[in-house]
Design an enzyme around this catalytic site. Sequence first.
Site, PDB file in Angstrom:
ATOM      1  N   ASP A   1      -0.176   5.174   0.979  1.00  0.00           N
ATOM      2  CA  ASP A   1      -0.432   6.107   2.078  1.00  0.00           C
ATOM      3  C   ASP A   1      -0.547   5.348   3.395  1.00  0.00           C
ATOM      4  OD1 ASP A   1      -0.947   8.687   0.498  1.00  0.00           O
ATOM      5  OD2 ASP A   1      -2.344   7.294  -0.429  1.00  0.00           O
TER       6      ASP A   1
ATOM      7  N   ASP B   1       0.866  -1.173   0.000  1.00  0.00           N
ATOM      8  CA  ASP B   1       0.000   0.000   0.000  1.00  0.00           C
ATOM      9  C   ASP B   1       0.908   1.230   0.000  1.00  0.00           C
ATOM     10  OD1 ASP B   1      -2.468   1.516   0.365  1.00  0.00           O
ATOM     11  OD2 ASP B   1      -1.778   1.828   2.422  1.00  0.00           O
TER      12      ASP B   1
ATOM     13  N   ASP C   1      -1.843  -1.009   5.804  1.00  0.00           N
ATOM     14  CA  ASP C   1      -2.064  -0.443   7.146  1.00  0.00           C
ATOM     15  C   ASP C   1      -3.528  -0.400   7.548  1.00  0.00           C
ATOM     16  OD1 ASP C   1      -2.458   1.694   5.194  1.00  0.00           O
ATOM     17  OD2 ASP C   1      -2.563   3.047   6.903  1.00  0.00           O
TER      18      ASP C   1
END
Length: 204
Positions: A14, A12, A173
């Site tokens: 961000d 991922d 996240d």
Amino acid sequence: MGRLSGAVCIFDLDGTLVDSAPDLSASLNIMLERVGLAPMPPEETRAHVGHGARALMAFAYDRQGKTFPDGAEARALVDDFVEVYAARIAGLSRPFPGVEESLKRLTAEGATLTVCTNKKEVLARPLLQDLDLLKYFKMVIGAETLEERKPSPFPLLHIMQETSADRGMMIGDTATDKNAADAAGLPSLIATFGYGREDEALAS
């Protein structure tokens, strides 16, 4: 050949590779000022910056008792947000500590590195380029790259096929990353320093 030869690491962006919250928060507040709403404290928006411009703006509207519009008005606001953000995409954003060292180690071990993000690819690539990280990744899949985006497993399965990997892992996240990996039958690692700390699906 390194011990990770044949493996693909799907990152991922961000909240995993890059702390982009400062620039996204600043861009959001520019947009809120334009429509006559109060700025949002960065700590309030941080947990919402990984879900796309529309979701971020809708959250800010809701926090101020307003309803985010739909249709053409919504598309225009999102387009304006993207334009504002693109102009300052790496002004305050930085890789999280240890990210570049980890990418170097994984590459040295023979892993293929890719990015799968729900940020638009036209924003993801310049961000990675400006932070001198793009060189590490064989593929960058953004929100508009394919027909589906996370939490659909389709982008992850597409990466596995295109890289001819015999094994893979999602590193993210949020629950969006975990759910995409689960649906694709891949293991996942979830960064506790990212933006998903308040995610109910991860906390349960």
